[in-house]
Design an enzyme around this catalytic site. Structure first.
Site, short mmCIF file in Angstrom:
data_model
loop_
_atom_site.label_atom_id
_atom_site.label_comp_id
_atom_site.label_asym_id
_atom_site.label_seq_id
_atom_site.Cartn_x
_atom_site.Cartn_y
_atom_site.Cartn_z
N GLU A 1 -9.13 -11.92 7.93
CA GLU A 1 -8.66 -12.36 6.60
C GLU A 1 -9.77 -12.42 5.57
O GLU A 1 -9.60 -12.06 4.42
CB GLU A 1 -8.05 -13.77 6.69
CG GLU A 1 -6.84 -13.92 7.60
CD GLU A 1 -5.57 -13.46 6.94
OE1 GLU A 1 -5.60 -13.01 5.78
OE2 GLU A 1 -4.52 -13.56 7.60
N TYR B 1 0.84 -1.20 0.00
CA TYR B 1 0.00 0.00 0.00
C TYR B 1 0.87 1.25 0.00
O TYR B 1 0.53 2.24 -0.63
CB TYR B 1 -0.96 -0.01 1.19
CG TYR B 1 -1.83 -1.24 1.21
CD1 TYR B 1 -2.71 -1.51 0.17
CD2 TYR B 1 -1.73 -2.19 2.23
CE1 TYR B 1 -3.49 -2.65 0.14
CE2 TYR B 1 -2.51 -3.34 2.22
CZ TYR B 1 -3.38 -3.57 1.19
OH TYR B 1 -4.14 -4.71 1.17
MN MN3 Z 1 -2.52 -9.59 4.35
MN MN3 Z 2 -3.43 -12.71 5.65
#
Ligand code: MN3
Ligand code: MN3
Length: 320
Positions: free
Chosen positions: A159, A106
Site C-alpha cells: 500500500e 486503470y
Molecule cells: Mn488500491
Molecule cells: Mn489499498
C-alpha cells in the site's frame, strides 16, 4: 480469530475499537467511482507525449493494475481471516471493494487512451515482466502462507511503498499540467491507499505490542529484510521503466521516501536517509491532498462530491 459457537450479529452501537468506526466513516465519505471522471479530456495531452512517454504511462498503469488485483483478489480476504473485531471485517470489506474500483480505473484509463491492440500488449507485458511478477508473487505468497502479522507487513509495504514506482508518473505529469484527469483518479487512489496503509499498520501495531521482546526483534528483522528485497527489485523495475527518459534516480528517491513511510505505518524507524525535501518538488506537490479544481465539470478529486442528502417532503411527490 472470531470463534464462538453461535452466529454473532455485528453491533455498531457497541464499538470495541474506535479506530474501526472512524476508518469506516472516512472510507465511506471518500467513496468514488472511475466512471465519474472525464478521462477523455486528457486525449490532447496524451497525443502530445512522445512514444517513450506513452510506453511509460501504459506500463506503470499495467503494473498498478496487477498490484490492485492482488489486493482485491487475495489481499483483503487473507487479512480478514485475522480480524480482531467484526467492525474490522467490515472495514476490510470496504477496502476490498475499493481495490476492485482501483484495478478497474486503470482499464478505464486504457480504454480512453489506448487502442484494443495496445491494451492487449499492455496485459501481455504485465504477464511477462519479471520484476512486476516478482513483487506480486512475493506478496501473494505471504498472504497465503504468512503469519497474521507478516501478512499485515506485506500489505503495508504494498500500500505505502510498492505502488509508488507507478504513482510517480501521473504525479509528474500533473505537476507539468498534463493528464489532469488521469492524475485525478490517481490522487483518489492515493487518498484511499493512505488510509489503508495507516489502518492496517495500526492493526499490525496492536498485534506486535502483544509479542515478547525476542519475537518482536525477529519479526522486525523479517520486515526489514523483506523491504530490502522488495527495494532491490524496485530498483531494477524503475531502471527499466524510467531509464529511457532519464528519470530513474528521481523515482528511486521517491521510492525510498515512501519506503520510510511504510515502516513508520508499522511503528518502525525509517531505513533510508531520504526525506520529503529530497523528492522532486513537482511530484511532491502532486501528492498533496488539497482540493483539485482543474475542471469545474468533473466534480472530482478531493472535491469529489457524493449526492447531497435532504429529507423527503410532500413536494417530492409532485411530478407535474
Ligand atoms: Mn488500491
Ligand atoms: Mn489499498
Amino acid at each position: 480469530m472470531i470463534n464462538q459457537n453461535y452466529t454473532k450479529a455485528i453491533n455498531w452501537n457497541n464499538i470495541e475499537d474506535l479506530i474501526d468506526k472512524s476508518t469506516w466513516e472516512k472510507l465511506t465519505e471518500q467513496f468514488w467511482l472511475d466512471t465519474r471522471i472525464p478521462l477523455s479530456n486528457d486525449l490532447d495531452d496524451w497525443r502530445s507525449l512522445t512514444a517513450d512517454e506513452r510506453d511509460l504511462v501504459s506500463h506503470v498503469f499495467g503494473g498498478l493494475t496487477l498490484l490492485d488485483t492482488v489486493q482485491s483478489d487475495s489481499g483483503m480476504d487473507s487479512l480478514r481471516a485475522d480480524a480482531r473485531t467484526q467492525h474490522e471485517e467490515a472495514v476490510l470489506n470496504n477496502i476490498q471493494f475499493m481495490e476492485s474500483v482501483h484495478a478497474k480505473s486503470y482499464s478505464s484509463i486504457f480504454s480512453t487512451l489506448n487502442t484494443k491492440t495496445e491494451i492487449d500488449a499492455i496485459f501481455a507485458w504485465i504477464d511477462a515482466n519479471e520484476n512486476l511478477q516478482y513483487k506480486a508473487q512475493k506478496v501473494t505468497e505471504i498472504y497465503k502462507n504468512g503469519s497474521p502479522l507478516e501478512k499485515k507487513i506485506a500489505s503495508v509495504f504494498l500500500e505505502t511503498f510498492l505502488f509508488y514506482s507507478g504513482f510517480y508518473t501521473p504525479l509528474y505529469y500533473l505537476g507539468n499540467n498534463k493528464l489532469a484527469n488521469v492524475a485525478e483518479i490517481i490522487k483518489l487512489i492515493i487518498r484511499d491507499e493512505s488510509v489503508h496503509g495507516t489502518y492496517i499498520g495500526y492493526k499490525f501495531q496492536l498485534g506486535f505490542n502483544d509479542l515478547s521482546d525476542a519475537e518482536q526483534e525477529t519479526l522486525k528483522n523479517w520486515a526489514y529484510e523483506l523491504l530490502y528485497d522488495l527495494y532491490a527489485n524496485e530498483e531494477i523495475y524503475t531502471d527499466a521503466l524510467y531509464g529511457p527518459l532519464g528519470w530513474a534516480e528521481d523515482v528511486k528517491t521517491f521510492l525510498r521516501y515512501n519506503a520510510n513511510k511504510a515502516l513508520m505505518n508499522l511503528g518502525f524507524d525509517a531505513l533510508f536517509p531520504d526525506t520529503a525535501g529530497d523528492v522532486n518538488p513537482i511530484v511532491m506537490n502532486g501528492l498533496s491532498t488539497g482540493t483539485a479544481n482543474h475542471d469545474f465539470f468533473s466534480q472530482v478529486g478531493n472535491g469529489y462530491l457524493l449526492g447531497q442528502v435532504e429529507a423527503m417532503s410532500d413536494d417530492d411527490y409532485n411530478f407535474d
